[in-house]
Design a protein around this motif. Sequence first.
Motif, PDB file in Angstrom:
ATOM      1  N   ALA A 126      -9.902  34.219  28.521  1.00  0.00           N
ATOM      2  CA  ALA A 126     -10.984  35.092  27.606  1.00  0.00           C
ATOM      3  C   ALA A 126     -12.290  35.342  28.295  1.00  0.00           C
ATOM      4  CB  ALA A 126     -11.295  34.431  26.307  1.00  0.00           C
ATOM      5  N   GLN A 127     -12.649  36.734  28.536  1.00  0.00           N
ATOM      6  CA  GLN A 127     -13.784  37.090  29.054  1.00  0.00           C
ATOM      7  C   GLN A 127     -14.736  37.651  27.874  1.00  0.00           C
ATOM      8  OE1 GLN A 127     -12.020  39.672  32.248  1.00  0.00           O
ATOM      9  NE2 GLN A 127     -13.898  39.104  33.277  1.00  0.00           N
ATOM     10  N   PHE A 128     -16.133  37.528  28.336  1.00  0.00           N
ATOM     11  CA  PHE A 128     -17.063  37.806  27.410  1.00  0.00           C
ATOM     12  C   PHE A 128     -17.972  38.691  27.912  1.00  0.00           C
ATOM     13  CE2 PHE A 128     -14.711  34.713  24.984  1.00  0.00           C
ATOM     14  CZ  PHE A 128     -14.600  35.205  23.688  1.00  0.00           C
ATOM     15  N   ILE A 129     -18.573  39.845  27.493  1.00  0.00           N
ATOM     16  CA  ILE A 129     -19.701  40.304  27.990  1.00  0.00           C
ATOM     17  C   ILE A 129     -20.715  40.475  26.750  1.00  0.00           C
ATOM     18  CG2 ILE A 129     -20.698  42.616  28.976  1.00  0.00           C
ATOM     19  CD1 ILE A 129     -18.107  43.206  30.531  1.00  0.00           C
ATOM     20  N   ASN A 130     -22.166  39.962  26.965  1.00  0.00           N
ATOM     21  CA  ASN A 130     -23.008  39.960  25.902  1.00  0.00           C
ATOM     22  C   ASN A 130     -22.460  39.623  24.674  1.00  0.00           C
ATOM     23  OD1 ASN A 130     -24.963  41.403  27.811  1.00  0.00           O
ATOM     24  ND2 ASN A 130     -24.023  43.329  27.137  1.00  0.00           N
ATOM     25  N   GLY A 131     -21.604  38.464  24.568  1.00  0.00           N
ATOM     26  CA  GLY A 131     -21.082  38.043  23.548  1.00  0.00           C
ATOM     27  C   GLY A 131     -19.860  38.766  22.829  1.00  0.00           C
ATOM     28  N   LEU A 132     -19.543  39.799  23.592  1.00  0.00           N
ATOM     29  CA  LEU A 132     -18.388  40.560  22.808  1.00  0.00           C
ATOM     30  C   LEU A 132     -17.061  40.284  23.739  1.00  0.00           C
ATOM     31  CD1 LEU A 132     -19.918  43.757  21.867  1.00  0.00           C
ATOM     32  CD2 LEU A 132     -19.223  42.124  20.360  1.00  0.00           C
ATOM     33  N   ARG A 133     -15.828  39.963  23.069  1.00  0.00           N
ATOM     34  CA  ARG A 133     -14.637  39.917  24.071  1.00  0.00           C
ATOM     35  C   ARG A 133     -14.175  41.103  24.787  1.00  0.00           C
ATOM     36  NH1 ARG A 133     -10.505  36.417  22.552  1.00  0.00           N
ATOM     37  NH2 ARG A 133     -11.100  36.449  20.626  1.00  0.00           N
ATOM     38  N   VAL A 134     -13.968  40.883  25.963  1.00  0.00           N
ATOM     39  CA  VAL A 134     -13.584  41.986  26.936  1.00  0.00           C
ATOM     40  C   VAL A 134     -12.095  41.958  26.366  1.00  0.00           C
ATOM     41  CG1 VAL A 134     -13.044  42.686  29.276  1.00  0.00           C
ATOM     42  CG2 VAL A 134     -15.074  41.802  28.616  1.00  0.00           C
ATOM     43  N   THR A 135     -11.515  43.227  26.072  1.00  0.00           N
ATOM     44  CA  THR A 135     -10.323  43.463  25.532  1.00  0.00           C
ATOM     45  C   THR A 135      -9.667  44.382  26.379  1.00  0.00           C
ATOM     46  OG1 THR A 135     -11.085  43.075  23.088  1.00  0.00           O
ATOM     47  CG2 THR A 135      -8.630  43.959  23.442  1.00  0.00           C
ATOM     48  N   ASP A 136      -8.948  44.147  27.526  1.00  0.00           N
ATOM     49  CA  ASP A 136      -7.918  44.686  28.295  1.00  0.00           C
ATOM     50  C   ASP A 136      -6.650  44.958  27.776  1.00  0.00           C
ATOM     51  OD1 ASP A 136      -6.762  42.328  28.436  1.00  0.00           O
ATOM     52  OD2 ASP A 136      -7.410  41.875  30.797  1.00  0.00           O
ATOM     53  N   GLU A 137      -5.907  45.762  28.454  1.00  0.00           N
ATOM     54  CA  GLU A 137      -4.689  46.154  27.787  1.00  0.00           C
ATOM     55  C   GLU A 137      -3.853  44.801  27.266  1.00  0.00           C
ATOM     56  OE1 GLU A 137      -1.017  49.161  28.723  1.00  0.00           O
ATOM     57  OE2 GLU A 137      -2.804  49.421  29.937  1.00  0.00           O
ATOM     58  N   PRO A 138      -3.442  43.727  28.254  1.00  0.00           N
ATOM     59  CA  PRO A 138      -2.780  42.707  27.651  1.00  0.00           C
ATOM     60  C   PRO A 138      -3.454  41.763  26.571  1.00  0.00           C
ATOM     61  CG  PRO A 138      -2.977  42.476  30.201  1.00  0.00           C
ATOM     62  CD  PRO A 138      -3.878  43.770  29.529  1.00  0.00           C
ATOM     63  N   THR A 139      -4.930  42.013  26.577  1.00  0.00           N
ATOM     64  CA  THR A 139      -5.713  41.180  25.693  1.00  0.00           C
ATOM     65  C   THR A 139      -5.197  42.031  24.039  1.00  0.00           C
ATOM     66  OG1 THR A 139      -7.000  40.445  26.887  1.00  0.00           O
ATOM     67  CG2 THR A 139      -7.533  40.197  24.612  1.00  0.00           C
ATOM     68  N   MET A 140      -5.333  43.367  24.154  1.00  0.00           N
ATOM     69  CA  MET A 140      -4.997  44.190  23.011  1.00  0.00           C
ATOM     70  C   MET A 140      -3.663  44.142  22.507  1.00  0.00           C
ATOM     71  SD  MET A 140      -6.450  46.441  21.211  1.00  0.00           S
ATOM     72  CE  MET A 140      -5.803  46.502  19.737  1.00  0.00           C
ATOM     73  N   GLU A 141      -2.506  44.032  23.304  1.00  0.00           N
ATOM     74  CA  GLU A 141      -1.290  43.774  22.937  1.00  0.00           C
ATOM     75  C   GLU A 141      -1.181  42.434  22.121  1.00  0.00           C
ATOM     76  OE1 GLU A 141       2.973  43.672  24.887  1.00  0.00           O
ATOM     77  OE2 GLU A 141       1.544  44.395  26.330  1.00  0.00           O
ATOM     78  N   ILE A 142      -1.916  41.175  22.606  1.00  0.00           N
ATOM     79  CA  ILE A 142      -1.965  39.970  21.946  1.00  0.00           C
ATOM     80  C   ILE A 142      -2.669  40.276  20.552  1.00  0.00           C
ATOM     81  CG2 ILE A 142      -2.612  37.580  21.898  1.00  0.00           C
ATOM     82  CD1 ILE A 142      -2.273  37.778  25.024  1.00  0.00           C
ATOM     83  N   ALA A 143      -3.758  40.799  20.652  1.00  0.00           N
ATOM     84  CA  ALA A 143      -4.756  41.060  19.467  1.00  0.00           C
ATOM     85  C   ALA A 143      -3.770  41.831  18.446  1.00  0.00           C
ATOM     86  CB  ALA A 143      -6.104  41.993  19.840  1.00  0.00           C
ATOM     87  N   GLU A 144      -3.135  42.801  18.693  1.00  0.00           N
ATOM     88  CA  GLU A 144      -2.544  43.571  17.783  1.00  0.00           C
ATOM     89  C   GLU A 144      -1.171  42.856  17.041  1.00  0.00           C
ATOM     90  OE1 GLU A 144      -1.179  48.249  17.005  1.00  0.00           O
ATOM     91  OE2 GLU A 144      -1.525  47.598  18.833  1.00  0.00           O
ATOM     92  N   MET A 145      -0.667  41.988  17.771  1.00  0.00           N
ATOM     93  CA  MET A 145       0.602  41.255  17.555  1.00  0.00           C
ATOM     94  C   MET A 145      -0.032  40.009  16.630  1.00  0.00           C
ATOM     95  SD  MET A 145       3.159  40.451  20.327  1.00  0.00           S
ATOM     96  CE  MET A 145       2.095  39.467  21.445  1.00  0.00           C
TER      97      MET A 145
END
Length: 296
Positions: free
Chosen positions: A80-99
């Motif tokens: 997991a990557q965070f910028i200013n406390g917010l999760r960086v949601t790249d395409e693979p992370t978005m896929e996992i988040a939606e599932m």
Amino acid sequence: MNLEPMQKAAVLIEALPYIQRFNRKIVVVKYGGSAMLDEELKKKVIQDVVLLKLVGFKPIIVHGGGKEISKWVNKVGMEAQFINGLRVTDEPTMEIAEMVLNKVNKSLVQLVNELGIKAVGISGKDGMMLKCHKKYSGGEDIGYVGEVEKVDPKIIYDLLEKDFLPIICPIGFDDEFLSYNVNADDAACAIATAVQAEKLAFLTDVEGVYKDFDDKESLISEMTVQEAQSFVSSGMLGGGMLPKLQNCINAITSGVSRVHILDGRIPHCLLLEIFTDRGIGTAIFNSEEDERYYHG
């Protein structure tokens, strides 16, 4: 709790004016934090929401799932990557988040169904409900993280009219119909505003708003939106509570009648806040006049 019959009757009588006042009114419950991780607490939250429905309220659940997303990101060996406390949601992370969010969504639907109430689980993509644009963090691109631009509540109204309990996960879409992960607090606030909810309740991991966070006796049980704005301006709030309180202010100034910040770790916190004279968290309302409406 072993209450004598007369005590039980007194509890029901205390609840009666609130049941009458909010009959057929929409209540949005933002469900997240530790209350989602503990199975017993989860059942109690769902029991509360089902009871609200059975006594005539029109509840809507908006849920998060950040901790569950983090777990699955780690499970597949991603970092997991965070910028200013917010999760960086790249395409693979978005896929996992939606599932993951859809999985959480259907587990909540199942719990409601088991109690004899028909729930329908949807995301913000259904019925083109949550239109978003890309959110930036301090000017930096953090991927598929969405800022709610517009809410089309038609699908919510249709479900409520047919006597279903809507359970919504905060996945939105943009002009290109790409999926975006939306902060669940932001989504709940936008949805409550769009349906002009009578109440918006945030289940959190704190008891409410404190004058001094280190002094647990300083819990503020009720505050006007003007007092809340002064509090935000004062710089006295801790990082996690600041955006939550700002969301509360935005919801009330946009037409939501009353917002509650509750400790989801307390069993049946929703019932205790909504149906008792004292309440247990922090309630924020528009003015003293509104306060007289709520307490007569």
